[in-house]
Enzyme design. Structure first.
Site, PDB file in Angstrom:
ATOM      1  N   ASP A   8     -42.666  -3.602 -32.719  1.00  0.00           N
ATOM      2  CA  ASP A   8     -41.499  -3.168 -33.838  1.00  0.00           C
ATOM      3  C   ASP A   8     -40.329  -2.377 -33.798  1.00  0.00           C
ATOM      4  OD1 ASP A   8     -39.536  -3.835 -36.145  1.00  0.00           O
ATOM      5  OD2 ASP A   8     -40.702  -1.923 -37.268  1.00  0.00           O
ATOM      6  N   ASP A  10     -37.750  -0.873 -34.686  1.00  0.00           N
ATOM      7  CA  ASP A  10     -36.769   0.934 -35.319  1.00  0.00           C
ATOM      8  C   ASP A  10     -37.006   1.206 -36.371  1.00  0.00           C
ATOM      9  OD1 ASP A  10     -33.947  -0.150 -34.782  1.00  0.00           O
ATOM     10  OD2 ASP A  10     -34.274  -2.364 -36.089  1.00  0.00           O
TER      11      ASP A  10
HETATM   12 MG   LIG Z   1     -39.168  -1.093 -38.374  1.00  0.00          MG
END
Ligand SMILES: [Mg+2]
Ligand SMILES: [Zn+2]
Length: 153
Positions: A8, A10
């Site tokens: 992932d 962020d």
């Molecule tokens: Mg995230």
């Protein structure tokens, strides 16, 4: 067969940014706001040196929600890629989902298959890059990521 780590973005690679007007954490929308976590470069290098191929899989619904332009999201992506290239880190693909089921921009406000916890991008990578899923990992910071990672492919 290859082994992979799906990351992932962020909250995993880079910090979320606190927006004072909206009083919420959000992804960086300009390159000046892109701040990588300490140690992320070294960690990615270790994974790479141990034979893992790397992918980013990230939900980016903020254009669909009317919070950011596609240009600003592209600016952040360009900057991120520059930093990785400069540091000898190669991501095989950056998979971004720009959709959101309840957005305000009609073309992007759809219920898609690529938004996590959907595992469309994981499946795409596994097929396209001949990846052995049993040797591979998904790293995220939200329940949606975990759900995506454990979904059968
Ligand atoms: Mg995230
Ligand atoms: Zn999508």
């Amino acid at each position: 067969m290859n082994k992979a780590v799906f990351l992932d973005r962020d909250g995993v690679i880079n910090r979320m940014i606190f927006n004072n007007e909206r009083k919420e954490y959000e992804p960086p929308f300009k390159k000046e706001d892109l701040e990588l976590y300490d140690g992320i470069i070294e960690s990615l290098k270790k994974l790479q040196n141990n034979g893992f191929i790397l992918f980013v899989i990230s939900n980016q619904p903020d254009y669909a929600k009317g919070k950011a332009s596609l240009e600003s999201l592209a600016e952040v992506q360009d900057e991120l890629q520059k930093i990785f290239i400069k540091n000898g880190i190669r991501f095989s693909e950056y998979y971004y989902c720009y959709h959101h089921p309840d957005g305000t921009v009609p073309e992007y406000s759809v219920k898609c298959e690529c938004r996590k916890p959907g595992n469309y991008f994981v499946k795409k990578a596994i097929t396209g890059y001949d990846i052995n899923k049993d040797d591979s990992w998904l790293i995220g910071d939200r329940d949606k990521d975990v759900e995506c990672g454990i979904k059968p492919v």
